[in-house]
Design a protein around this motif. Structure first.
Motif, PDB file in Angstrom:
ATOM      1  N   TYR A 158       1.460  -1.462  -4.219  1.00  0.00           N
ATOM      2  CA  TYR A 158       1.952  -1.046  -3.225  1.00  0.00           C
ATOM      3  C   TYR A 158       1.220   0.720  -2.918  1.00  0.00           C
ATOM      4  CZ  TYR A 158       6.005   0.505  -6.216  1.00  0.00           C
ATOM      5  OH  TYR A 158       6.840   0.208  -7.255  1.00  0.00           O
ATOM      6  N   VAL A 159       1.782   1.449  -2.340  1.00  0.00           N
ATOM      7  CA  VAL A 159       1.403   2.782  -2.105  1.00  0.00           C
ATOM      8  C   VAL A 159       2.300   3.466  -1.856  1.00  0.00           C
ATOM      9  CG1 VAL A 159       1.306   4.827  -0.377  1.00  0.00           C
ATOM     10  CG2 VAL A 159      -0.422   2.438  -0.324  1.00  0.00           C
ATOM     11  N   GLN A 160       2.979   4.056  -3.285  1.00  0.00           N
ATOM     12  CA  GLN A 160       4.501   4.976  -3.605  1.00  0.00           C
ATOM     13  C   GLN A 160       4.469   6.135  -3.204  1.00  0.00           C
ATOM     14  OE1 GLN A 160       5.407   6.808  -7.738  1.00  0.00           O
ATOM     15  NE2 GLN A 160       6.731   5.403  -7.686  1.00  0.00           N
ATOM     16  N   ALA A 161       3.356   7.272  -2.636  1.00  0.00           N
ATOM     17  CA  ALA A 161       3.646   7.986  -2.090  1.00  0.00           C
ATOM     18  C   ALA A 161       2.361   8.432  -1.498  1.00  0.00           C
ATOM     19  CB  ALA A 161       3.787   9.163  -3.162  1.00  0.00           C
ATOM     20  N   VAL A 162       2.396   9.648  -1.353  1.00  0.00           N
ATOM     21  CA  VAL A 162       1.441  10.150   0.442  1.00  0.00           C
ATOM     22  C   VAL A 162       1.217  12.141   0.384  1.00  0.00           C
ATOM     23  CG1 VAL A 162      -0.438  10.432   2.294  1.00  0.00           C
ATOM     24  CG2 VAL A 162       0.677   7.890   1.308  1.00  0.00           C
ATOM     25  N   ASP A 163       0.218  12.382  -0.582  1.00  0.00           N
ATOM     26  CA  ASP A 163      -0.140  13.511  -0.077  1.00  0.00           C
ATOM     27  C   ASP A 163       0.171  13.963   1.871  1.00  0.00           C
ATOM     28  OD1 ASP A 163      -0.095  16.326   0.749  1.00  0.00           O
ATOM     29  OD2 ASP A 163      -1.314  16.726  -1.240  1.00  0.00           O
ATOM     30  N   PRO A 164       1.030  14.424   1.836  1.00  0.00           N
ATOM     31  CA  PRO A 164       0.810  14.780   3.755  1.00  0.00           C
ATOM     32  C   PRO A 164      -0.811  15.253   4.214  1.00  0.00           C
ATOM     33  CG  PRO A 164       2.457  16.225   2.739  1.00  0.00           C
ATOM     34  CD  PRO A 164       1.999  15.399   1.515  1.00  0.00           C
ATOM     35  N   GLY A 165      -0.899  15.935   3.877  1.00  0.00           N
ATOM     36  CA  GLY A 165      -1.937  17.040   4.140  1.00  0.00           C
ATOM     37  C   GLY A 165      -2.978  16.480   3.099  1.00  0.00           C
ATOM     38  N   SER A 166      -3.221  15.456   3.192  1.00  0.00           N
ATOM     39  CA  SER A 166      -4.095  14.649   2.411  1.00  0.00           C
ATOM     40  C   SER A 166      -5.332  13.646   3.414  1.00  0.00           C
ATOM     41  CB  SER A 166      -3.731  13.967   1.361  1.00  0.00           C
ATOM     42  OG  SER A 166      -3.188  12.730   1.492  1.00  0.00           O
ATOM     43  N   PRO A 167      -6.688  13.598   2.589  1.00  0.00           N
ATOM     44  CA  PRO A 167      -7.335  11.937   3.559  1.00  0.00           C
ATOM     45  C   PRO A 167      -6.581  10.661   4.274  1.00  0.00           C
ATOM     46  CG  PRO A 167      -8.822  13.210   1.904  1.00  0.00           C
ATOM     47  CD  PRO A 167      -7.376  13.651   1.278  1.00  0.00           C
ATOM     48  N   ALA A 168      -6.025  10.607   2.764  1.00  0.00           N
ATOM     49  CA  ALA A 168      -4.900   9.245   2.649  1.00  0.00           C
ATOM     50  C   ALA A 168      -4.127   9.445   4.314  1.00  0.00           C
ATOM     51  CB  ALA A 168      -3.983   9.357   1.790  1.00  0.00           C
ATOM     52  N   ALA A 169      -3.087  10.664   4.116  1.00  0.00           N
ATOM     53  CA  ALA A 169      -2.131  10.870   5.607  1.00  0.00           C
ATOM     54  C   ALA A 169      -3.267  10.756   6.580  1.00  0.00           C
ATOM     55  CB  ALA A 169      -1.759  11.271   4.963  1.00  0.00           C
ATOM     56  N   ALA A 170      -4.195  11.479   6.905  1.00  0.00           N
ATOM     57  CA  ALA A 170      -4.507  11.766   8.445  1.00  0.00           C
ATOM     58  C   ALA A 170      -5.762  10.505   7.924  1.00  0.00           C
ATOM     59  CB  ALA A 170      -6.117  12.584   7.677  1.00  0.00           C
ATOM     60  N   ALA A 171      -5.601   9.296   7.461  1.00  0.00           N
ATOM     61  CA  ALA A 171      -6.013   7.918   8.091  1.00  0.00           C
ATOM     62  C   ALA A 171      -5.411   6.995   8.224  1.00  0.00           C
ATOM     63  CB  ALA A 171      -7.152   7.262   6.758  1.00  0.00           C
ATOM     64  N   GLY A 172      -3.987   7.184   7.611  1.00  0.00           N
ATOM     65  CA  GLY A 172      -2.648   6.744   8.323  1.00  0.00           C
ATOM     66  C   GLY A 172      -2.632   5.594   7.458  1.00  0.00           C
ATOM     67  N   VAL A 173      -2.296   6.273   5.813  1.00  0.00           N
ATOM     68  CA  VAL A 173      -2.106   5.604   4.927  1.00  0.00           C
ATOM     69  C   VAL A 173      -0.823   5.973   4.701  1.00  0.00           C
ATOM     70  CG1 VAL A 173      -2.490   5.179   2.136  1.00  0.00           C
ATOM     71  CG2 VAL A 173      -4.390   5.629   3.544  1.00  0.00           C
ATOM     72  N   LYS A 174       0.314   5.192   4.857  1.00  0.00           N
ATOM     73  CA  LYS A 174       1.729   5.516   4.103  1.00  0.00           C
ATOM     74  C   LYS A 174       2.508   5.030   3.269  1.00  0.00           C
ATOM     75  CE  LYS A 174       2.210   6.519   9.464  1.00  0.00           C
ATOM     76  NZ  LYS A 174       2.920   6.045  10.417  1.00  0.00           N
ATOM     77  N   VAL A 175       3.585   5.327   2.878  1.00  0.00           N
ATOM     78  CA  VAL A 175       4.152   4.829   1.611  1.00  0.00           C
ATOM     79  C   VAL A 175       4.676   3.333   2.169  1.00  0.00           C
ATOM     80  CG1 VAL A 175       5.077   7.101   1.197  1.00  0.00           C
ATOM     81  CG2 VAL A 175       6.838   5.512   2.041  1.00  0.00           C
ATOM     82  N   ARG A 176       5.220   2.647   0.534  1.00  0.00           N
ATOM     83  CA  ARG A 176       5.667   0.654   0.956  1.00  0.00           C
ATOM     84  C   ARG A 176       4.610   0.325   1.778  1.00  0.00           C
ATOM     85  NH1 ARG A 176      10.438   4.298   1.752  1.00  0.00           N
ATOM     86  NH2 ARG A 176      11.382   4.728   0.044  1.00  0.00           N
ATOM     87  N   GLN A 177       3.351   0.332   1.900  1.00  0.00           N
ATOM     88  CA  GLN A 177       2.295  -0.435   2.278  1.00  0.00           C
ATOM     89  C   GLN A 177       1.524  -1.485   0.814  1.00  0.00           C
ATOM     90  OE1 GLN A 177      -0.416   1.829   4.342  1.00  0.00           O
ATOM     91  NE2 GLN A 177       1.105   2.287   6.525  1.00  0.00           N
ATOM     92  N   PHE A 178       2.177  -2.686   1.273  1.00  0.00           N
ATOM     93  CA  PHE A 178       0.948  -3.539   0.165  1.00  0.00           C
ATOM     94  C   PHE A 178      -0.442  -3.070  -0.045  1.00  0.00           C
ATOM     95  CE2 PHE A 178       5.118  -5.945  -0.352  1.00  0.00           C
ATOM     96  CZ  PHE A 178       5.251  -5.836  -1.562  1.00  0.00           C
ATOM     97  N   VAL A 179      -1.196  -3.272  -0.100  1.00  0.00           N
ATOM     98  CA  VAL A 179      -2.866  -3.284  -1.014  1.00  0.00           C
ATOM     99  C   VAL A 179      -3.469  -4.237  -1.414  1.00  0.00           C
ATOM    100  CG1 VAL A 179      -4.695  -1.812  -1.571  1.00  0.00           C
ATOM    101  CG2 VAL A 179      -2.495  -0.676  -1.832  1.00  0.00           C
ATOM    102  N   CYS A 180      -4.327  -4.788  -0.001  1.00  0.00           N
ATOM    103  CA  CYS A 180      -4.513  -6.549  -0.335  1.00  0.00           C
ATOM    104  C   CYS A 180      -6.499  -5.841  -0.636  1.00  0.00           C
ATOM    105  CB  CYS A 180      -5.190  -6.805   0.890  1.00  0.00           C
ATOM    106  SG  CYS A 180      -5.066  -8.674   1.117  1.00  0.00           S
ATOM    107  N   GLN A 181      -7.607  -4.797  -0.517  1.00  0.00           N
ATOM    108  CA  GLN A 181      -8.614  -5.235  -0.540  1.00  0.00           C
ATOM    109  C   GLN A 181      -8.738  -3.755  -1.226  1.00  0.00           C
ATOM    110  OE1 GLN A 181     -11.016  -7.380   2.001  1.00  0.00           O
ATOM    111  NE2 GLN A 181     -10.209  -9.030   1.450  1.00  0.00           N
ATOM    112  N   VAL A 182      -9.640  -3.653  -1.389  1.00  0.00           N
ATOM    113  CA  VAL A 182     -10.692  -1.818  -1.845  1.00  0.00           C
ATOM    114  C   VAL A 182     -12.037  -2.189  -1.577  1.00  0.00           C
ATOM    115  CG1 VAL A 182     -10.954  -0.215  -3.239  1.00  0.00           C
ATOM    116  CG2 VAL A 182      -8.675  -1.033  -3.230  1.00  0.00           C
ATOM    117  N   ASN A 183     -12.292  -1.978  -0.802  1.00  0.00           N
ATOM    118  CA  ASN A 183     -13.895  -1.814  -0.577  1.00  0.00           C
ATOM    119  C   ASN A 183     -14.062  -3.417  -0.474  1.00  0.00           C
ATOM    120  OD1 ASN A 183     -14.270   1.133  -0.526  1.00  0.00           O
ATOM    121  ND2 ASN A 183     -14.731   1.216  -2.061  1.00  0.00           N
ATOM    122  N   GLY A 184     -13.447  -4.604   0.580  1.00  0.00           N
ATOM    123  CA  GLY A 184     -13.956  -5.820   0.684  1.00  0.00           C
ATOM    124  C   GLY A 184     -13.479  -6.548  -0.833  1.00  0.00           C
ATOM    125  N   LYS A 185     -13.010  -5.667  -1.467  1.00  0.00           N
ATOM    126  CA  LYS A 185     -12.610  -6.723  -2.947  1.00  0.00           C
ATOM    127  C   LYS A 185     -11.056  -7.058  -2.797  1.00  0.00           C
ATOM    128  CE  LYS A 185     -12.806  -7.120  -8.148  1.00  0.00           C
ATOM    129  NZ  LYS A 185     -12.959  -7.931  -8.032  1.00  0.00           N
TER     130      LYS A 185
END
Length: 361
Positions: free
Chosen positions: A298-325
């Motif tokens: 799961y996502v534990q932390a996100v830098d508020p000014g980062s590319p992840a934050a801009a893309a909509g990544v937020k804390v406590r989301q489970f990661v299901c796939q990375v690049n289709g895997k």
């Protein structure tokens, strides 16, 4: 434990190197009018690892080779890359080009391996079934008898030198007291080799051992006193560059339930989750999010000014796939390596809990 893990990695790497030489995967390669001796192409090696069942898939194979790089066993031919890439790049075993770091630790390891081969191959081997405090131990030896053997075979010039060598072997996880209760002494206490240098290692064993260490690490990080623990109240605004949670903290029971979803529960059609694909384009500083957890992550932390934050990544989301895997069944270190060794643009499929925990993000 760390010393023994390093020794196991060195042995597995050496066994792989010899096998790759036998099967001509390692050979002289020509690139840009220059010949690089004793090299392998990363893509070809990954094909070989998967086809020979040393790894279940290419992503795992990349992680395994990255471990060999981290232990200075393998390197890029020009030492320009620290990350093992699934690409047409040339890599080489450091033993094949004379750049292997023969420090004190490596000298002790190689000395221990040579002693093991010599002692196990001796017709009058000192390794026997012996008893200490009413318990029998196979292939054991008294400490004083090992020092006698070292003196008789010119491996040590004095008992003091022999004792120092044996203490070093124990310190580096090559021998140990049969009950793991004593340091090495020139006495009748029994000891054993705790590494079988001749046993065939599979590279997948390296990840299995790391999984055990990862589990212990996760337990430590989830301790109530840990600054990254999701059970604690989040830091005040301005005190941290990372967002570790919402100000409106859900009750402990809700948090506990979140952290204890299994992969099977996440994949059931009736699960209270919605899937969303997010594309994160990394910048010079990286992607800006931290993943934790062991199957699922799961996502534990996100830098508020980062590319992840801009893309909509937020804390406590489970990661299901990375690049289709699918990565639901992987630990956070493996998932992190998949991100780091992949392209700069990362496609993440996330499972977002609703509606009870929807205010988490």
């Amino acid at each position: 434990m760390a010393a023994q893990q390093k020794v196991e990695t060195l042995i597995a790497g050496e066994q792989l190197r010899l096998k790759l030489h036998d099967e001509k995967v390692i050979k002289d390669r020509r690139y840009h009018l220059r010949t690089y001796p004793n090299c392998f192409i990363a893509q070809e090696l990954l094909d070989w690892l998967v086809s020979h069942k040393e790894a279940p898939d290419r992503a795992t194979a990349v992680c395994l080779m990255q471990q060999l790089m981290d232990h200075n066993i393998v390197h890029h031919v020009c030492d320009k890359r620290l990350i093992f890439k699934d690409a047409k790049l040339l890599y080489r075993f450091r033993k094949d080009d004379g750049t292997f770091p023969f420090n004190t630790e490596m000298k002790v390891f190689m000395h221990g391996q040579r002693l093991y081969e010599h002692i196990t191959g001796d017709n009058n081997s000192i390794l026997e079934l012996r008893e200490e405090l009413g318990v029998s131990y196979h292939r054991s030896f008294p400490g004083c008898q090992l020092i006698d053997w070292l003196l008789q075979n010119s491996e040590a010039e004095s008992r003091r030198q022999g004792l120092e060598l044996c203490c070093a072997l124990q310190e580096h996880g090559i021998i140990q007291h049969v009950a793991k209760q004593h340091d090495f002494f020139d006495s009748g206490l029994l000891y054993q080799f705790c590494i079988n240098f001749r046993r065939r290692r599979r590279l997948s064993e390296l990840l299995n051992k790391n999984d055990e260490e990862t589990t212990a690490s996760i337990q430590e990080e989830n301790h109530p006193d840990s600054p990254f623990c999701l059970h604690k109240s989040p830091p005040l605004e301005g005190n941290s560059a990372f967002q570790s949670g919402n100000k409106n903290i859900p009750p402990f029971k809700t948090l506990f339930t979140f952290l204890n979803f299994t992969c099977e529960e996440l994949l059931t059609p009736s699960a209270p989750f919605t899937k969303r694909v997010l594309t994160v384009i990394g910048d010079a500083l990286g992607w800006g999010f931290v993943i934790r957890g062991v199957a699922p992550c799961y996502v534990q932390a996100v830098d508020p000014g980062s590319p992840a934050a801009a893309a909509g990544v937020k804390v406590r989301q489970f990661v299901c796939q990375v690049n289709g895997k699918c990565v639901l069944y992987l630990d956070y270190r493996t998932v992190t390596r998949l991100v780091m060794t992949g392209p700069r643009t990362v496609e993440l499929e996330k499972l977002i809990l609703f509606p009870v925990l929807d205010h988490w993000g």
